[in-house]
Motif scaffolding. Structure first.
Motif, PDB file in Angstrom:
ATOM      1  N   PHE A 192      -7.643   0.963   2.948  1.00 39.45           N
ATOM      2  CA  PHE A 192      -8.269  -0.263   3.427  1.00 39.45           C
ATOM      3  C   PHE A 192      -7.234  -1.392   3.470  1.00 39.45           C
ATOM      4  O   PHE A 192      -7.108  -2.110   4.468  1.00 39.45           O
ATOM      5  N   VAL A 193      -6.481  -1.492   2.387  1.00 43.33           N
ATOM      6  CA  VAL A 193      -5.463  -2.549   2.321  1.00 43.33           C
ATOM      7  C   VAL A 193      -4.419  -2.344   3.418  1.00 43.33           C
ATOM      8  O   VAL A 193      -4.002  -3.282   4.103  1.00 43.33           O
ATOM      9  N   ARG A 194      -4.031  -1.087   3.612  1.00 41.65           N
ATOM     10  CA  ARG A 194      -3.029  -0.814   4.647  1.00 41.65           C
ATOM     11  C   ARG A 194      -3.551  -1.222   6.025  1.00 41.65           C
ATOM     12  O   ARG A 194      -2.864  -1.837   6.835  1.00 41.65           O
ATOM     13  N   GLY A 195      -4.821  -0.881   6.286  1.00 45.73           N
ATOM     14  CA  GLY A 195      -5.431  -1.225   7.571  1.00 45.73           C
ATOM     15  C   GLY A 195      -5.501  -2.725   7.773  1.00 45.73           C
ATOM     16  O   GLY A 195      -5.120  -3.241   8.828  1.00 45.73           O
ATOM     17  N   LEU A 196      -5.934  -3.402   6.719  1.00 47.95           N
ATOM     18  CA  LEU A 196      -6.036  -4.852   6.811  1.00 47.95           C
ATOM     19  C   LEU A 196      -4.656  -5.470   7.057  1.00 47.95           C
ATOM     20  O   LEU A 196      -4.480  -6.356   7.907  1.00 47.95           O
ATOM     21  N   GLY A 197      -3.670  -4.949   6.324  1.00 51.98           N
ATOM     22  CA  GLY A 197      -2.286  -5.445   6.477  1.00 51.98           C
ATOM     23  C   GLY A 197      -1.795  -5.241   7.894  1.00 51.98           C
ATOM     24  O   GLY A 197      -1.203  -6.133   8.511  1.00 51.98           O
ATOM     25  N   THR A 198      -2.040  -4.049   8.451  1.00 51.23           N
ATOM     26  CA  THR A 198      -1.590  -3.758   9.812  1.00 51.23           C
ATOM     27  C   THR A 198      -2.232  -4.722  10.801  1.00 51.23           C
ATOM     28  O   THR A 198      -1.565  -5.280  11.675  1.00 51.23           O
ATOM     29  N   LEU A 199      -3.536  -4.927  10.616  1.00 55.41           N
ATOM     30  CA  LEU A 199      -4.264  -5.807  11.535  1.00 55.41           C
ATOM     31  C   LEU A 199      -3.689  -7.221  11.516  1.00 55.41           C
ATOM     32  O   LEU A 199      -3.302  -7.773  12.550  1.00 55.41           O
TER      33      LEU A 199
ATOM     34  N   LEU B 102      -9.260   5.233  -0.984  1.00 55.33           N
ATOM     35  CA  LEU B 102      -9.963   4.381  -0.022  1.00 55.33           C
ATOM     36  C   LEU B 102      -9.395   2.974  -0.034  1.00 55.33           C
ATOM     37  O   LEU B 102      -9.139   2.384   1.022  1.00 55.33           O
ATOM     38  N   LEU B 103      -9.182   2.457  -1.232  1.00 56.65           N
ATOM     39  CA  LEU B 103      -8.686   1.090  -1.351  1.00 56.65           C
ATOM     40  C   LEU B 103      -7.298   0.957  -0.719  1.00 56.65           C
ATOM     41  O   LEU B 103      -7.022   0.028   0.046  1.00 56.65           O
ATOM     42  N   ILE B 104      -6.436   1.946  -1.012  1.00 55.66           N
ATOM     43  CA  ILE B 104      -5.069   1.897  -0.467  1.00 55.66           C
ATOM     44  C   ILE B 104      -5.110   1.858   1.058  1.00 55.66           C
ATOM     45  O   ILE B 104      -4.442   1.049   1.699  1.00 55.66           O
TER      46      ILE B 104
ATOM     47  N   LEU C 198     -12.914  10.112 -10.066  1.00 56.05           N
ATOM     48  CA  LEU C 198     -13.633   9.115  -9.261  1.00 56.05           C
ATOM     49  C   LEU C 198     -12.716   7.934  -8.960  1.00 56.05           C
ATOM     50  O   LEU C 198     -12.572   7.467  -7.837  1.00 56.05           O
ATOM     51  N   TRP C 199     -12.073   7.513 -10.034  1.00 55.86           N
ATOM     52  CA  TRP C 199     -11.139   6.388  -9.959  1.00 55.86           C
ATOM     53  C   TRP C 199     -10.043   6.677  -8.935  1.00 55.86           C
ATOM     54  O   TRP C 199      -9.723   5.862  -8.072  1.00 55.86           O
ATOM     55  N   LEU C 200      -9.487   7.897  -8.988  1.00 57.18           N
ATOM     56  CA  LEU C 200      -8.383   8.274  -8.085  1.00 57.18           C
ATOM     57  C   LEU C 200      -8.868   8.357  -6.636  1.00 57.18           C
ATOM     58  O   LEU C 200      -8.173   7.931  -5.710  1.00 57.18           O
TER      59      LEU C 200
ATOM     60  N   SER D  58       0.834  -1.199   0.000  1.00 60.17           N
ATOM     61  CA  SER D  58       0.000   0.000   0.000  1.00 60.17           C
ATOM     62  C   SER D  58       0.874   1.257   0.000  1.00 60.17           C
ATOM     63  O   SER D  58       0.507   2.281  -0.561  1.00 60.17           O
ATOM     64  N   GLN D  59       2.039   1.173   0.621  1.00 61.61           N
ATOM     65  CA  GLN D  59       2.961   2.319   0.620  1.00 61.61           C
ATOM     66  C   GLN D  59       3.430   2.602  -0.807  1.00 61.61           C
ATOM     67  O   GLN D  59       3.470   3.737  -1.247  1.00 61.61           O
TER      68      GLN D  59
END
Ligand code: ADP
Length: 589
Positions: free
Chosen positions: A82-89, A78-80, A71-73, A47-48
């Motif tokens: 979300f992935v970072r949060g999930l990874g941290t968890l 949000l996706l970045i 919109l895409w950007l 994500s970084q």
């Protein structure tokens, strides 16, 4: 003396790798969790890198006027996250899970190992040194295994991700980083070595601090009466000061390393900026790529700093793990016998037994020979230092004899498994060790814990324990502390005798208390002893005339040699060493 082995460690040219690998072997069984948490940090690092990529896309979109990508950007942000949060968890939870499991296993393994180490080990290490290993050193490994390892994996992967992205954008420029990598590596290696050495020093000083404190606390009466307050204070202060200084040296090492590495990274980024802004290069990249490249380079500064910062924690952990592994590598008690001994008859024979302590030059026992027939009582008498306790300690194999043989039921002790041999022996020490719990629990201790209440009570009756517990409201269920503070010496002795009676082993080793008791207590102990000696082979380090007179045989010891053997009457008639000893100790009136 206690510190020598640890000092050895710090001078070893250990790379730390063998320690890492050995630590890693503790992860076995937790691989799925380990891989899951690793995957978590891969997501985080990804994500970084994606953030840098996002910047590239954003700038390119603005520059090219491609505004319908907004919109895409926006969704990408949000996706970045979300992935970072999930990874941290995943990463945090998984790593902590594995690390805590490893630490707990290390701690339990250390304790288990302590339970099987030979007596000689305990004579070379103080209890406070071992306790500080169990507590302080475990914390150090925990620190390295949890926070430091998490940071290492997370930031290490981030650096890798960013580096890969930069290679992809412009590999020639990125190679500039490769030039400084060995420099960074060199600084880190130098610092690591020093940090590890300091860590060993800190561990030793923590051991010294607890040793100094525990002696002053345990011996508080002597300290006060003999005016030792100042000396103890100064000793403690010195240990504490040494600890503080070592810590500060660590902080200095750490504080110098981090800025040096930061400067190295900054130099590269500066050089990158300078070269990258050359007109030819600017033309070959899009603005987005150019900015993303410089951003990625500067983004690396933080993880690199964090990586160098955790170095001290990692080195502390490795130093602590080294001290663990060193202890694990200590040979346990030799337990080579295979015969199991059950219901021994209790025939003991010493044949020309000589023994020298491992750390001593002179023989503590010289060619000792004697026998105890089943049911007999043999009393050991002699001045202090003549070898009585040494001799008694050889029977449960606290030490192994170097010359001669000790036989039990006509087989050498070393033929039997340690457990089955010790099962046949009851031991009453002079300094009675009581454990946290009730009096009844202390009597039915260890393998006796399954004993019925009736059996325990009968033993307590025979050892005259009930004589004093009757007056307590809770009786045998009265709680006694670590030191059994509310009990007198004679009462503690009686509990120990009750323990031996309950064990009902064919062999008894009795180290009679030297302390003079009042006539009343003396009478109770006497009765208790009569009960416990009955019907079993007894080796008694005797101090009471009544015990000595009743013994079937008396061994008179002098400087490790049995100088006389016989019954009381025979030895008195010989008018030798025993007669002199007898006149000196028991016949003052
Ligand atoms: P006693 O029980 O008769 O007082 P010991 O058996 O304790 O005598 O001691 C016999 C000799 O062995 C003494 O010279 C003592 O200094 C030595 N000794 C006792 N324990 C140790 C030990 N753990 N290490 C080295 N020497 C010891």
């Amino acid at each position: 003396m206690a510190k020598t082995p640890q000092n050895d460690v710090s001078t070893q040219p250990s790379t730390g790798w063998d320690v890492y690998l050995r630590l890693l072997s503790y992860v076995r069984g937790h691989w799925p969790m380990f891989i899951l948490s690793f995957a978590g940090f891969v997501l985080y690092a990804g994500s970084q890198t994606a953030a840098a990529k996002w910047l590239e896309a954003f700038i390119d979109a603005v520059e090219s006027g491609n505004l319908d990508q907004r919109l895409w950007l926006a969704l990408a942000i949000l996706l970045i996250f979300f992935v970072r949060g999930l990874g941290t968890l995943l990463g945090n939870y998984g790593f902590s899970y594995v690390a805590r499991a490893v630490v707990s296993r290390l701690r339990c393994q250390m304790f288990d190992h302590l339970l099987v180490l030979p007596c000689s080990f305990y004579q070379q290490h103080t209890s406070s040194e071992l306790l500080s290993k169990l507590t302080y050193n475990v914390e150090q490994v925990t620190g390295a295994a949890t926070d430091a390892l998490k940071t290492a994996v997370r930031e290490g992967l981030t650096v890798l991700g960013l580096f890969g992205y930069m290679l992809y954008l412009n590999w020639k420029l990125t190679l500039l980083f490769v030039v400084v990598a060995p420099l960074i590596g060199g600084v880190v290696a130098l610092a690591s070595k020093r940090l590890r050495r300091l860590s060993h020093g800190i561990q030793n000083s923590v051991g010294d601090i607890s040793a100094s404190a525990s002696e002053a606390i345990k011996g508080y009466q002597v300290v006060r009466v003999f005016g030792g307050t100042e000396a103890e204070r100064s000793r403690f202060n010195k240990a504490s000061e040494r600890n503080r200084r070592q810590f500060m040296k660590m902080v200095v090492t750490q504080s110098i390393t981090t800025p040096i590495i930061q400067m190295l990274v900054a130099a590269v980024v500066a050089l990158l900026t300078f070269i990258a802004m050359s007109p030819t290069l600017v033309a070959s990249m899009t603005t987005g790529q150019f900015i993303a490249f410089i951003s990625a380079a500067s983004l690396m500064a933080k993880p690199i700093r964090q990586l160098t910062e955790i170095n001290s924690t990692v080195q502390k952990g490795i130093a602590a793990a080294e001290s663990f592994f060193q202890l694990f590598d200590e040979e346990p008690e030799r337990n080579t016998g295979s015969a199991t001994l059950k219901d021994a008859k209790g025939r003991v024979e010493f044949r020309d037994v000589s023994f020298t302590y491992p750390n001593s030059e002179s023989e503590a026992l010289k060619q000792v020979s004697f026998q105890i027939e089943p049911g007999e009582t043999v009393a050991l008498v002699g001045r202090s230092g003549s070898g009585k306790s040494t001799l008694a300690g050889l029977l449960p194999r606290f030490y192994d004899v170097q010359q001669g043989q000790i036989l039990l039921d006509d087989r050498p002790l070393s033929d039997y498994t340690l457990e089955s041999l010790r099962n046949q022996i009851a031991l009453v020490n002079q300094h009675v060790v009581l454990f946290e719990g009730t009096i009844a629990e202390n009597i039915a201790y260890g393998s006796l814990s399954g004993a019925s209440e009736d059996a325990t009570r009968a033993a307590a009756d025979a050892a005259m324990v009930t004589e004093f517990t009757e007056r307590l409201p809770e009786g045998l269920n009265t709680l006694i502390g670590e030191n059994g503070l509310l009990l007198s010496g004679g009462q503690r002795q009686r509990i120990a005798i009750a323990r031996a009676i309950l064990k009902d082993a064919p062999l008894l080793i009795l180290d009679e208390a030297t302390s003079a008791l009042d006539t009343e207590s003396e009478r109770f102990i006497q009765t208790a002893l009569e009960h416990v000696i009955q019907d079993r082979s007894t080796l008694v380090i005797a101090h009471r005339l009544s015990t000595i007179e009743r013994a079937d045989r008396i061994l008179v010891m002098e400087q490790g040699v049995v100088v006389e053997q016989g019954s009381h009457a025979e030895l008195i008639a010989q008018d030798g060493s025993y007669a002199r000893l007898y006149n000196m100790q028991f016949n003052q009136d």
